[in-house]
Design an enzyme around this catalytic site. Structure first.
Site, PDB file in Angstrom:
ATOM      1  N   GLY A  27     -15.233  -9.312  15.589  1.00  0.00           N
ATOM      2  CA  GLY A  27     -14.034  -9.647  16.349  1.00  0.00           C
ATOM      3  C   GLY A  27     -13.041 -10.472  15.557  1.00  0.00           C
ATOM      4  O   GLY A  27     -11.851 -10.481  15.862  1.00  0.00           O
ATOM      5  N   HIS A  39     -20.394  -8.186  21.697  1.00  0.00           N
ATOM      6  CA  HIS A  39     -20.284  -9.501  22.318  1.00  0.00           C
ATOM      7  C   HIS A  39     -21.307  -9.605  23.454  1.00  0.00           C
ATOM      8  O   HIS A  39     -21.407  -8.715  24.303  1.00  0.00           O
ATOM      9  CB  HIS A  39     -18.891  -9.694  22.906  1.00  0.00           C
ATOM     10  N   ARG A  46     -19.083 -18.248  18.663  1.00  0.00           N
ATOM     11  CA  ARG A  46     -19.352 -17.205  17.669  1.00  0.00           C
ATOM     12  C   ARG A  46     -20.774 -17.351  17.172  1.00  0.00           C
ATOM     13  O   ARG A  46     -21.217 -18.461  16.861  1.00  0.00           O
ATOM     14  CB  ARG A  46     -18.390 -17.387  16.492  1.00  0.00           C
ATOM     15  N   CYS A  96     -11.035  -8.248  23.369  1.00  0.00           N
ATOM     16  CA  CYS A  96     -12.356  -7.618  23.393  1.00  0.00           C
ATOM     17  C   CYS A  96     -13.375  -8.368  24.251  1.00  0.00           C
ATOM     18  O   CYS A  96     -14.319  -7.772  24.766  1.00  0.00           O
ATOM     19  CB  CYS A  96     -12.889  -7.479  21.970  1.00  0.00           C
ATOM     20  N   SER A 114       0.816  -1.216   0.000  1.00  0.00           N
ATOM     21  CA  SER A 114       0.000   0.000   0.000  1.00  0.00           C
ATOM     22  C   SER A 114       0.852   1.269   0.000  1.00  0.00           C
ATOM     23  O   SER A 114       0.339   2.353  -0.309  1.00  0.00           O
ATOM     24  CB  SER A 114      -0.903   0.022   1.248  1.00  0.00           C
TER      25      SER A 114
END
Lengths: 362, 362, 362, 362
Positions: C187, C252, C245, C156, C40
């Protein structure tokens, strides 16, 4: 009678797994070779599917048989045509471009890849629709000096459309079709395929290259082989479509607007689809469904989750047949077609079955 | 300046909640009355939303303000026109048929219900598209002997379509449109609306009455009011559509094929939409977005989850503008329109704002 | 006062985009450098996000500003510490392991990566919970001979759990916690993250390494810094969890069973959470919410879609507080925490704000 | 041998449809009567399912047979016990409370309703787990003066939990269990069941009454019948749970933490489940699966979509067996159980099969 020995290239991917599931217990084809990338070569198929974190990457609903899990995977490059009677190919288009011609020099290759679909001497077969195009493989052999040949299966979105157009073409003629697809995620495979965050509570209004494929392939599939069997003239149907992706696992839904070549009623259009039996040679193949098209009266059908598995995923379900009011002799309907059964692996196996019935295979 | 006092009928349902959210902090309209079924009458609005098992049935994303929660709900039957300057109606069509005329005898009624949409003396207003139809309410008052009037908002699926057709009608003329919608669940409300088991991993190919509404309303909205302001001539555009439901929360996606009245290029079609500013009177209303249409270059847009909230849910986003190749002067594109903002409550409020700007309200 | 100049490494990924969105209009931090992979480097940020098929790969809901789109991306390797006052890091753990220490030699690094979370001299900060651990960065500087330091943000899934345990630890003591998470797809990022076909109509009962992270990090976060500020003693809370998940975009959900150190009632537990204000220094930071915890009475809450954005995604919402009946002084509750706001980029920015308030930054 | 004639009450609802699908081709039970509400009485079953807008409200995946579609529906009130050998009941609890005792006076009633689950003289049977409780129906007959009896099936969330606890109770003893469920939508039925807008991109953390049912029923199912067969002593296992709803069609996932009565290793716990064959009488019933529990090594399993149909939806799949580290002799695992097969209609039929094998039926 000994079964035909088939190799499968691209065996570890989603499309490859669908071939394995579809060929289990096939009456005259036996999968005797599984090929994949060099990374998998030498491993058992079961081990080749195991990922670093302990997962077995087997994604089709039919369980993986212990026998298949024990088969040793070979590298696609090392595959020898002499060990097989035919090859099924589930590799990506760029790999297909190299691998398939090498194998087709000696044996027939039935491919899910798009690499050779648009070549003049390559038929794009949907057995009930255009079994008559099969002799084009002789021309392919002659021109390329091959003992084998390549027969790709059409794009999965094209298949359901072409199947439902076929009886209309035969009975009324078809001038034009405008189609919007609501396609399932499985059509995008798994590398990475459709990302969950992109599709939950969403629609993706673009599938690269898909619309062009549908437009070109539909004309080719509905076309006519000339008397000598050496050239295909595409049908002059005009096709325009918009292809979208929705949060559906399997089964493409298509909203079709069609302009017929002559006047008809809803009852006649429905009847044409219901009575259609397709090409004679395709009627009793091992993978043929009882009927190619099921037209439903319940206006809330077809729905992909409820109807995709109709007749083993080999039938196209149709509903909501209505007059259109805008196009000349216009009608509209909705169809659902199983994109990874009739529209992919099982469709390709059906083609092999057809060619064998026609004496063009083995 | 004192604000206009508005009553809301059908206040506890999903559509009613959307009106409440949209009217919060409105510069010149104040919600001073909340009406619902007799079952809720006499309770505070907060209590009326509380279900037997302790849940507060408030479903829009903006929080319910404590002031609104404390307001006392009255029965729709007990609502007195003299206490208000206007009414917003979020009741079902069958309730609307009785309730709305009773109130319209005295004050203007802006309705999300379909009950009166098809009456000859009732305009169906989308302010940027057909603000010029508004004087038809004078004819309605004259004919019915009312001091008020009823102005329904169009069906939510029609709104995005009509907004995008308007600049094409103005610049090129439009002969026909074929549209397939992929509609969000919120359009079906919550009683019971779309059941989770029916829509996960699925598409429902039929929404009762929806297609007919789109076909009739589009012609009416794009039509012309005669010189005397007493009669609307529908546009002669031919419209055909198939409406489906997908697993999307909010935001209708529509795949549009359109036949223009004259030749154009993709660049010209895109430019016509991008430059379109709509009716003068609608440009600077409190609920007007910066632009009515946003045309996107990214071929993967518009997507309902990413684009439905554009300019507060009041803009229609468009992408994938292409030539169609089948229709005469044919083009195709995809649009996303927020069905419960521009396509419902906020659209209805926008109409009230327009009528006020035109001196037809209060 | 001049703003602090911040560089962001890993700018093109999903986590990086979240930092960009969260830092827009920050009162004292300005993003003056965007770094990504060599691929990039040299492009504008907007070009770096554009994929081969024309899509702009910007995935957070806040729009990408034209100014940011024009910034030139530099290679992470070429980043010079002298040009910045601090660095935010959104790279993967393996890249972090090389890149972050190089930069930390000179300037503070606030990282979302797990690479250094478990080092003895590295605090794991959640400002309201353990702002008191911050002086450990002095020890880190001393030991490593750095002018800067590394402060990672916790996993998280740990964040919401630790925030809700903190008031319980302070008021009652906590002996043990058993938690089952229902985690959002975001996540997992996007490379490839969670594949749509795996999560629709499904639950995935395993997230590699996640459970171990929660168990270790919770003890560290709730631990105590010794008097000299040179060593952290983990809390002796016992933690056991199962992380799954589900088909949720963001937010969450965690089902928590907790054994308190002393007797309590549901009302007391609820009150402890409601009244908790957390560390003094964290109360009025630019990213601090009005309250860190919102306890809801509606038994159907919290729900990730409805509650994840509470107070800008910086509050943890709690509901269903009940006695447990199995554990000693046992209680159970459900929490929702925004995994990519409080649990990631915005949480990391909050840490930087805290350190500045404590005089440890800039 | 003549088949047993069975009536089904509540035949038109989702649970009723599951009974119809499960009883098709049953070796010794024939569905000879279909009862529903008076509204449906007198219609053919197919007509009773047809809604006003033309939809056939048949929701299970197995097709509705033409024979069943032609059967005439009778009103539940008009059902005569003398015409049948047994009754399956799929009505709501409040209807069950009146209807089931009336029928049980004469013939056995196998019910999916919760109305009588908690009565002292009513066994709650899961054949492999507690077939030994069946003689309690004799006590029920004696006490109530009935020729028939009522045997309800347990709550669907309890079933999978009890099945997996049974081998642990037998081998190690179980002191306590803490469970968090991630339940499928089908458990909520369709009137209206779970609304799509509530569950897409979401988790609902509360299912009214569910947790209490699981806690009470688990103790009862694992309890012991006294020597005289007249009284059940509940097991002293302590149970605490949190029940949530996720966007899954079928198949409840449960995250279980369990405290065993004696020391064990992961291998021993796994082996106990794998080797468990359950009650002798339940091993070869028509609806019995090959194994009641399948323990999977792949850490990403079980998943509801992939594993719910294991052994015809009659097996409970288990994975992720690990030590827990918090509870005394603590272990944790994840299970998936098919809530509308083993956990409902097919489970109830299995109970009828067991009672017949034990000579308690017909």
């Amino acid at each position: 009678m000994a079964k035909l020995r088939a190799a499968l290239v691209g065996a570890t991917g989603l499309a490859g797994q669908q071939f394995i599931a579809a060929l289990r217990n096939h009456p005259f084809i036996e999968l005797t070779g599984l090929a994949a990338s060099p990374r998998s070569a030498g491993k058992s198929y079961g081990d080749a599917l195991r990922t670093a974190n302990g997962m077995t990457a087997w994604f089709v609903s039919e369980p993986l048989s212990p026998e298949t899990a024990r088969m040793q995977v070979i590298s696609g490059d090392a595959l020898q045509a002499r060990d097989y009677d035919l090859v099924f190919s589930a590799v990506e288009a760029d790999v297909a471009r190299e691998l398939e011609p090498r194998l087709a020099r000696d044996i027939p290759v039935f491919s899910a890849a798009s690499a050779f679909r648009y070549d003049d001497d390559v038929p794009l077969l949907i057995p009930p629709v255009n079994a008559a195009h099969a002799p084009l493989v002789r021309e392919q052999q002659r021109k390329r000096g091959w003992k084998g040949f390549i027969v790709p299966s059409p794009n999965c979105t094209t298949t359901g459309l072409a199947v439902t157009l076929a009886p209309l073409v035969e009975r009324f003629g078809v001038k034009a079709v405008l189609m919007t697809s609501l396609q399932a995620m499985s059509g995008a495979g798994r590398s990475p395929g459709v990302i969950g965050m992109d599709i939950i509570d969403n629609v993706i209004p673009y599938i690269p290259k898909e619309e062009h494929k549908v437009e070109v392939e539909t004309k080719k599939i509905l076309g006519a082989l000339d008397a000598g069997g050496a050239a295909l003239t595409p049908h002059d149907i005009r096709v325009s479509c918009t292809c979208t992706r929705v949060a559906v696992m399997e089964g493409h839904t298509e909203s079709v607007f069609v302009s017929l070549g002559s006047k008809a009623t809803v009852a006649e259009v429905t009847q044409a689809m219901r009575e259609w039996r397709g090409a004679e040679v395709a009627r009793d193949l091992p993978s043929s469904p009882v009927r190619w098209i099921e037209v439903m009266d319940d206006p809330f059908r077809p729905q992909p989750r409820l109807d995709r598995e109709t007749h083993g995923g080999m039938a196209t379900t149709v509903g909501r047949v209505r007059e259109d009011g805008v196009l000349e002799n216009g009608f509209k309907y909705v169809l659902v077609s199983h994109n990874t059964k009739m529209g992919a692996a099982r469709g390709s196996i059906l083609v092999a079955e057809q060619l064998r019935a026609q004496g063009l295979l083995g």
